[in-house]
Scaffold this motif. Sequence first.
Motif, PDB file in Angstrom:
ATOM      1  N   LEU B 120       0.819  -1.196   0.000  1.00  0.00           N
ATOM      2  CA  LEU B 120       0.000   0.000   0.000  1.00  0.00           C
ATOM      3  C   LEU B 120       0.858   1.252   0.000  1.00  0.00           C
ATOM      4  CD1 LEU B 120      -2.498  -1.117   2.767  1.00  0.00           C
ATOM      5  CD2 LEU B 120      -2.679  -1.466   0.301  1.00  0.00           C
ATOM      6  N   LEU B 121       0.275   2.319  -0.529  1.00  0.00           N
ATOM      7  CA  LEU B 121       0.956   3.604  -0.481  1.00  0.00           C
ATOM      8  C   LEU B 121       0.708   4.243   0.875  1.00  0.00           C
ATOM      9  CD1 LEU B 121       0.181   5.003  -3.997  1.00  0.00           C
ATOM     10  CD2 LEU B 121       2.387   4.351  -3.096  1.00  0.00           C
ATOM     11  N   PRO B 122       1.788   4.560   1.564  1.00  0.00           N
ATOM     12  CA  PRO B 122       1.597   5.074   2.925  1.00  0.00           C
ATOM     13  C   PRO B 122       0.855   6.413   2.987  1.00  0.00           C
ATOM     14  CG  PRO B 122       3.943   4.841   2.376  1.00  0.00           C
ATOM     15  CD  PRO B 122       3.186   4.447   1.185  1.00  0.00           C
ATOM     16  N   VAL B 123       0.888   7.167   1.896  1.00  0.00           N
ATOM     17  CA  VAL B 123       0.268   8.496   1.966  1.00  0.00           C
ATOM     18  C   VAL B 123      -1.247   8.457   1.766  1.00  0.00           C
ATOM     19  CG1 VAL B 123       2.324   9.676   1.182  1.00  0.00           C
ATOM     20  CG2 VAL B 123       0.661   8.913  -0.480  1.00  0.00           C
ATOM     21  N   LEU B 124      -1.758   7.325   1.262  1.00  0.00           N
ATOM     22  CA  LEU B 124      -3.194   7.272   1.020  1.00  0.00           C
ATOM     23  C   LEU B 124      -3.877   6.422   2.081  1.00  0.00           C
ATOM     24  CD1 LEU B 124      -3.170   6.577  -2.832  1.00  0.00           C
ATOM     25  CD2 LEU B 124      -3.425   8.778  -1.685  1.00  0.00           C
ATOM     26  N   ASP B 128      -8.610   5.037  -0.527  1.00  0.00           N
ATOM     27  CA  ASP B 128      -7.900   5.538  -1.693  1.00  0.00           C
ATOM     28  C   ASP B 128      -6.975   4.488  -2.269  1.00  0.00           C
ATOM     29  OD1 ASP B 128      -7.639   8.972  -0.553  1.00  0.00           O
ATOM     30  OD2 ASP B 128      -9.060   7.993  -1.902  1.00  0.00           O
ATOM     31  N   LEU B 132      -7.150   2.988  -6.089  1.00  0.00           N
ATOM     32  CA  LEU B 132      -6.025   3.530  -6.868  1.00  0.00           C
ATOM     33  C   LEU B 132      -5.963   3.055  -8.312  1.00  0.00           C
ATOM     34  CD1 LEU B 132      -3.602   5.386  -6.828  1.00  0.00           C
ATOM     35  CD2 LEU B 132      -2.236   3.535  -5.910  1.00  0.00           C
ATOM     36  N   HIS B 164      -0.197   2.675   8.115  1.00  0.00           N
ATOM     37  CA  HIS B 164       0.535   2.439   9.347  1.00  0.00           C
ATOM     38  C   HIS B 164      -0.382   2.293  10.550  1.00  0.00           C
ATOM     39  CE1 HIS B 164       0.187   6.514  11.219  1.00  0.00           C
ATOM     40  NE2 HIS B 164      -0.064   6.833   9.980  1.00  0.00           N
TER      41      HIS B 164
END
Lengths: 820, 264
Positions: B120-124, B128, B132, B164
């Motif tokens: 996973l993208l940590p910023v989303l 989201d 994606l 996280h």
Amino acid sequence: MRAVTLASIRAHAARLVASTLAIVIAVGFVVATLVLNETARSTILEAAGAEYVDTAVVVTSDSGESLADDVDTLTALDGVQAVAPSWQTSVQAVAPGRSGAQYLLVDSVATDPQLRWQQLADGTLPTGPGQMAISERVGAAVGDVLPVTVYDAEGVGTTTEATVTGVVDLRGDPTAGLYGRAFTTADQAQAWGATDPLELRVAGTPGTDPAALADAVRGALPGAGLTVLTGAEAAEEAAAMLTGDATILTTLLLVFGTVAVLVAGLVIANTFAVLLAQRTRDLALLRCVGATARQIRRSVLGEAVLTGLAASVLGVLAGVGLALAVTAIVGSTDSPVPLSGLTVPPYVVLAGLGVGTLTTLLAAVAPARAATRVAPLAALRPIDPSPLRSKSGVLRLVLGGLLVVPGVGLMALGVLQGDVLIALPGGVLSSLGGLLLAQRAVPPVVAAAGRLLGRFGGVPGKLATGNATRNPRRTAATATALLIGVTLTTAMVVGASSTRATAQAGLVAQYPTDVIVEGNGVPLPASVQGQLEAVDGVVAGAALTGATLVGPDDAGTWSLGVDPDEARPVLRSTTDTTLPELGEVALTPWEAGTWDVRPGDPVTLSAGDRSRTLTVVADDADRTMLNAVDLEALVPEATADTLWLRLADSADQTEVIDEVTDLAGAAVPTAFVTGAASERAAIDEVVDVLLLIVTGLLGVAVLIALIGVGNTLALSVVERRQESGLLRALGLTRGQLRGLLAWEAVLVAGVASVLGVVVGGLYGLVGAASALSDVGEFVLSVPWLQVCAIVLVATVAGLLASVLPARRAAKTPPVAAIAG
Amino acid sequence: MSVPVMTVPGEPAASLSAAVRASDLRKTYGSGETAVHALGGGEGDNSAGVDVAFEQGAFTAIMGPSGSGKSTLMHCLAGLDAATSGTVWLGGTELTGLRDDELTKLRRERIGFVFQSFNLLPVLDAQDNILLPMQLAGQRPDRAWMDAVIGRLGLRDRLRHRPHELSGGQQQRVAVARALLPRPDVVFADEPTGNLDSHAGAEVLDLLRSSVRETGQTVVMVTHDPVAAAYADRVVLLADGRLAGEVHQPTTDSIINALRGLGA
């Protein structure tokens, strides 16, 4: 650990390039500034001191009393070889090919060859009457015969001829271009009106100590009002008078240098922070194997010192090279800036090395400490990086607030009081506080701007925002560097613009006439007005008649008659100038005082058997002025004495004035052409040049900041290899990935530049308002075009800084990133 | 009771209903002396490249010891890496000739991924992340389907959390949701339970299997864990970059036996 340090540097050399570049630029800038300063100093000393080169002692009269009688006294002294009094006077001469007369400062040439300091570019020094050597500015050649006019106390002129025997090279003298100089024999100078020599130059016999001789001279001339200096001291003093302003300039330049160094420091701190974050695993491994935290810190700092030292050496070389280039350019043009040769004192080299190395070291301290705080095993575990939040925020917030609030208060006080010395410390305090607060303030602004971006930029936009706000400290550090550069540039641009507008306004009020043509006792023919008004660049003219009128004290006074309706459109401003209507008269302060009249009182002026009683409307005029009709009534045969001309705003002022001078001189050889137009043009030119230089200098800081932006992006790209790989695997095309990074760069750079121009604009206005209070009423002027250009340039530059990192990111195949 | 069936390598499987297949596939890293033949033999070798097909609507596992080339095979099948020679077909589309942009678009729309880690993208946030690939493709998800998937994966109260803030198992479930949402031709899962404890791992595998059963999704999973592979309908064995056999209707025991037979 030393092996580890050196190996680290070798392995990561490429990554350190950008931060090295930052130091090179900053150090180069500082070194160049100092070298140029020293070179200018020594050039000026050489030029200003040229006169006193072989002089042992210089005697100057402070009281204005002639020193002619002391010559014999001194010549008789033991150890005195010769004494040369300085006979000075001024004349008007007409150079061949020019119709107007020009002012020449005449100086006598010493009889004793030892005291002759003039360097000849051509010909010889004069030896007898009717001869003179001239400076290059006069525009005459050896052999030319010039008519020289001398005016006595009553203004009556006597014209003689003088032959040019030689052309003197004034070298680096900054005043060489301002006016012409002529050198004649002492007798000739006296014949041309030189009286009361105020300076004596004394040459000592070979082997005489100048200081001892100075004491002897001082003893021989006990009168007060004399200054006795050795030749070297006199040279220093003369140089100091010229460099007085240059010291300010150097200080300003060093301020810019400090800014550049500061910005470089921020960039390096950023770089090291990211570098170390990447190497967390390596460092953790070292600690597992047995290196203590202190050893690791020292290794990191050792890396910083070596990098800084290497970069500083390059920076010093670059700085000297830059100074050399500047000197060469200046030397090839005919500018009055004194720079010849190159003086590189050792302290400059040491300063450059010290500054660069120290900055790198200090910048690396905090990241080094942060890097070793992570527990070794935790760093080795493969977990997702969680967002980093700084805990020291509160202290910073409080400290920042404590600095900003009084800083702003001082600035406001400075503006109200009109004292720049109050506003300046306020500015420093508030900017320091602002820097501390920027860490907290910038990320939210970026986030807010990013939300806007997210709406329009689609998924790459949202991702860009997320990335930019994920690590607030790094974003803030990157943005702060750019913020500083943009703020200062904007402050300068806005400040200079307001300064120029205010100075012009003040000048316009005081000297509302662009060009004044005076006949100087000779009436101006009617045709002249038409001729001059027809000159390209002249838009309007008004003629003033002149005649001698008799006031209440039976003394004659030269008065001008003006037609207010004709004159008003020619003047640029009537705030300080009163144009007398019918029945009114404007007096000079001298007349108002002598006749004991004030505005509102009546005064009777007469000519012959005609008289008129007029009301005083002003007592601060430059010349006595009454309405043209009134003057005509008193002196019907009064002729045009003065012409006022107004120039087009877009005209090349100097060119038009030269043309007017030539035409006026052709019609009336004694015509005198002056006016504020040339002064205003000069101010504009000076401000423009200063602005260009200043912007260029600040551009250095901005450049470093942009290197920092690119650097941060490059390093963050490397940091986010896995993420980029995942995105590519999930379906982000290469182009979209590049776009993502571009948006990130634009976001940070854009926010930094917008904030920067806002804050910078305020600083500029505050600075100008507080500094110019005594020039006149403050005129607010914001050069919107330039401000927008600054924002645009900074943002685009940030975008360009992302190109290389983005390309590298897009080239990585998806699987390599995930697996790696 | 299932009987392990060994087929002779090289026999083409039923290619008509293959969701994805490879023909004479080779992948070599490096060159000359340092060449590593991850898949197939070298160019001059007598042995052929890898021929393998994966049925539509089936849950297939690729197994083998370390260095067998199973991850390499998956990467080539999924268009993540370019093969040295040979061809790969995704349904009727040949992947091996496509340009990077076209491959990328394909990955968005017709392939789903679940990785072992860093999914996973940590910023989303979770939602989201799930959306994606579809957002990258510029498509809107089917709301009903999305609700079903999220409900099935038990993520409804976790949608606004960042990675996280989620446990390992929850992160993998989000990844599975993301893979299933576009209803791709194939879902590739690379060691999806490698970082999870047995309970969380079982959850994820259950979800994968039920997606195959209930919606006919094709899933290809690479794993080294026999327990995980037992969830599949068929296990393809790889060793030293070549096919080494298959196990139909596998159980943990039959898989272990087959692995032992590889001499690994």
